[in-house]
Design an enzyme around this catalytic site. Structure first.
Site, PDB file in Angstrom:
ATOM      1  N   ARG A   1       3.724  -3.123   0.530  1.00  0.00           N
ATOM      2  CA  ARG A   1       5.108  -3.450   0.186  1.00  0.00           C
ATOM      3  C   ARG A   1       5.717  -4.438   1.190  1.00  0.00           C
ATOM      4  O   ARG A   1       6.645  -5.180   0.850  1.00  0.00           O
ATOM      5  CB  ARG A   1       5.932  -2.175   0.103  1.00  0.00           C
ATOM      6  CG  ARG A   1       6.077  -1.404   1.392  1.00  0.00           C
ATOM      7  CD  ARG A   1       6.379   0.062   1.185  1.00  0.00           C
ATOM      8  NE  ARG A   1       5.221   0.804   0.699  1.00  0.00           N
ATOM      9  CZ  ARG A   1       5.226   2.102   0.388  1.00  0.00           C
ATOM     10  NH1 ARG A   1       6.348   2.802   0.508  1.00  0.00           N
ATOM     11  NH2 ARG A   1       4.141   2.687  -0.044  1.00  0.00           N
TER      12      ARG A   1
ATOM     13  N   LYS B   1      -6.471   4.951   8.847  1.00  0.00           N
ATOM     14  CA  LYS B   1      -6.994   5.770   7.762  1.00  0.00           C
ATOM     15  C   LYS B   1      -8.189   6.597   8.249  1.00  0.00           C
ATOM     16  O   LYS B   1      -8.844   6.229   9.224  1.00  0.00           O
ATOM     17  CB  LYS B   1      -7.454   4.884   6.602  1.00  0.00           C
ATOM     18  CG  LYS B   1      -6.368   4.150   5.850  1.00  0.00           C
ATOM     19  CD  LYS B   1      -6.974   3.283   4.763  1.00  0.00           C
ATOM     20  CE  LYS B   1      -5.904   2.539   3.977  1.00  0.00           C
ATOM     21  NZ  LYS B   1      -5.117   3.437   3.125  1.00  0.00           N
TER      22      LYS B   1
END
Length: 495
Positions: free
Chosen positions: A352, A278
């Site tokens: 996920r 990120k």
């Protein structure tokens, strides 16, 4: 903060402050009228000067009014009397809480719950007021060397009502307290830094919660997850020195044969994005990537505090997502507990990957319903902003229950489609499924990924990426969606 309910005349109360409502145009509520009459019209005279705005949530503190035993009267605007909405009522209560927090009063008589809100009974108004007032006292300063002593919160609140005080009203106050306490736990876990709130810390918190209440807890270690074949979850943990944990909470408040509701909370205690790193700006807020897990623990605290007659299982897969020599890489293929293989196209789509194994694990409980909660996609913030959580489900009735619970709790969600056509956006040449979809509909394709692992039961997914915390000057965890989840379970328990 202690709460009691009392039948009495507000003008005779000696509390440090009496809180009363005023509608637009200076129209006095019943309590404000009683106070005004005892004060020989002093309140009406002051309002006629225009010192109180008509907008719901505006406030005016009055001191030493003649004829009254209380030293302070806090007037709170409720907006138009014929259009008092859920939001206007909450805004008024929140404003009162702020003013009481800034006041030297140690106790207060609270009369706002007398205001009629269309479709909401007195029990709802009391529960909401209790939750908001208690939540306003929340602080997260345990890691500061010196705590802020400037704010002295009210210690006792008396709800003044003309209605008959029964068990239903007392239970409403207890409900508000329990939800606020659950929110406080969720907030604190979210606000703690990643070097404190690790997967091990979440496991310890779960054990303490279980010890304090009638909850069973089990914590699976890496070796246990390996035996279960949780290759997807463990792939995320490979780059971190912190051992992953899989926390199982079991609250048995219902009948022995009742199928449980299963809550699954994403517990990434810090998310760097892994190899798909990120940007540095704002990365400190990635400590909040475990707010799904925090909301499960907070909800368990709330339902245990209420002794809710329902069976609930909590599953928390938790790990860090870090870069490193052993971290998963874009292009890697892993095998989930379900046996489905997953191509890792972006290591920053890690939530996920840990949820899918937890959702497969949930099958063994033969659940009545499963709800997962996750700070899953930035796309949800683009779609819905910071006011509303995203909701997707494979069962419309379950979705409707959650939406209604969110409305009642003031913790709203909005349903997005989970149509089969979106599944076409999840294709891999080398594995059963990629961990990200093609461009667009990021929130939906993330849910479509999870849906591949939830075919055995009714399931809903709450994307709380935009609602779990605030940035900027008010930076901090919100405690959402503990109110929504708790209300959902309360409704389920009352069936």
């Amino acid at each position: 903060m202690e709460f009691t309910i009392k039948a009495g005349a507000p003008e005779k109360l000696k509390n440090g402050c009496v809180v009363a409502g005023v509608f637009s145009g200076g129209e006095l509520s019943a309590s404000a009228r009683a106070l005004d009459k005892a004060a020989d019209g002093a309140i009406s005279t002051i309002l006629a000067r225009g010192d109180l705005d008509d907008k719901a949530g505006a406030t005016l503190m009055l001191h030493a009014l003649p004829g009254l035993a209380t030293p302070r009267v806090l007037l709170v605007s409720l907006g138009k009397s014929d259009a008092l909405s859920d939001k206007a009522y909450r805004d008024a209560v929140s404003a009162a809480a702020r003013q009481l927090g800034a006041s030297p009063a140690e106790d207060a008589a609270f009369c706002l719950a007398e205001a009629e809100v269309p479709g909401r009974d007195l029990a709802w108004r009391l529960a909401q007021a209790t939750q908001i007032l208690l939540d306003s006292t929340y602080r997260c300063d345990e890691l500061k060397s010196k705590r802020d002593e400037s704010r002295k919160d009210v210690r006792q609140i008396v709800f003044v009502t003309r209605a008959k005080i029964d068990d239903n009203l007392k239970e409403a106050v207890r409900e508000g307290q329990a939800i606020a306490e659950g929110m406080a736990l969720a907030k604190t876990l979210g606000n703690l830094p990643g070097n404190v709130c690790t997967p091990g810390y979440l496991a310890t918190t779960a054990k303490k919660l279980a010890k304090d209440h009638k909850i069973k807890v089990e914590v699976l270690e890496r070796a246990d997850m390996e035996k279960l074949g949780m290759g997807s979850l463990l792939s995320v943990a490979r780059g971190s020195h912190e051992p992953p944990k899989f926390i199982i909470l079991n609250y048995k408040g219902g009948k022995a044969k009742d199928k449980p509701v299963v809550l699954v909370g994403k517990g990434i205690t810090f998310d760097t994005g892994g190899i798909s790193l990120k940007p540095g700006e704002g990365m400190d807020e990635m400590k909040y990537d475990m707010c799904g897990a925090a909301s499960v623990l907070g909800t368990f605290k709330a339902i245990a505090r209420m002794e809710l007659p329902i069976n609930v299982v909590g599953l928390i897969p938790t790990t860090e997502n870090m870069p490193g020599g052993s971290a998963i890489k874009p292009g890697d293929i892993v095998t989930s507990m379900s046996g489905q293989t997953i191509e890792i196209l972006n290591t920053d789509a890690e939530g996920r990957l840990i949820l899918c194994d937890a959702l497969t694990y949930a099958e063994r409980f033969e659940p009545a319903a499963v709800v997962d909660i996750a700070t899953l996609t930035g796309a949800c913030i683009i779609a819905l902003g910071n006011l509303t959580s995203g909701l997707l489900a494979n069962d419309d009735q379950l979705a409707a229950e959650l939406l209604a619970s969110g409305q009642a709790a003031g913790d709203k969600a909005w349903q997005l489609p989970l149509w089969d056509e979106y599944q076409d956006m999840l294709k891999s040449n080398f594995a059963d499924i990629p961990n990200i979809g093609s461009k667009g509909a990021g929130t939906i394709t993330a849910a479509c990924f999870l849906a591949r692992f939830t075919k055995a039961y009714k399931w809903a997914h709450l994307d709380i990426a935009g609602t779990a915390w605030k940035s900027g000057a008010d930076k901090g965890a919100t405690g959402r969606p503990v109110p929504l989840l708790t209300r959902f379970l309360i409704e389920r328990a009352s069936r």
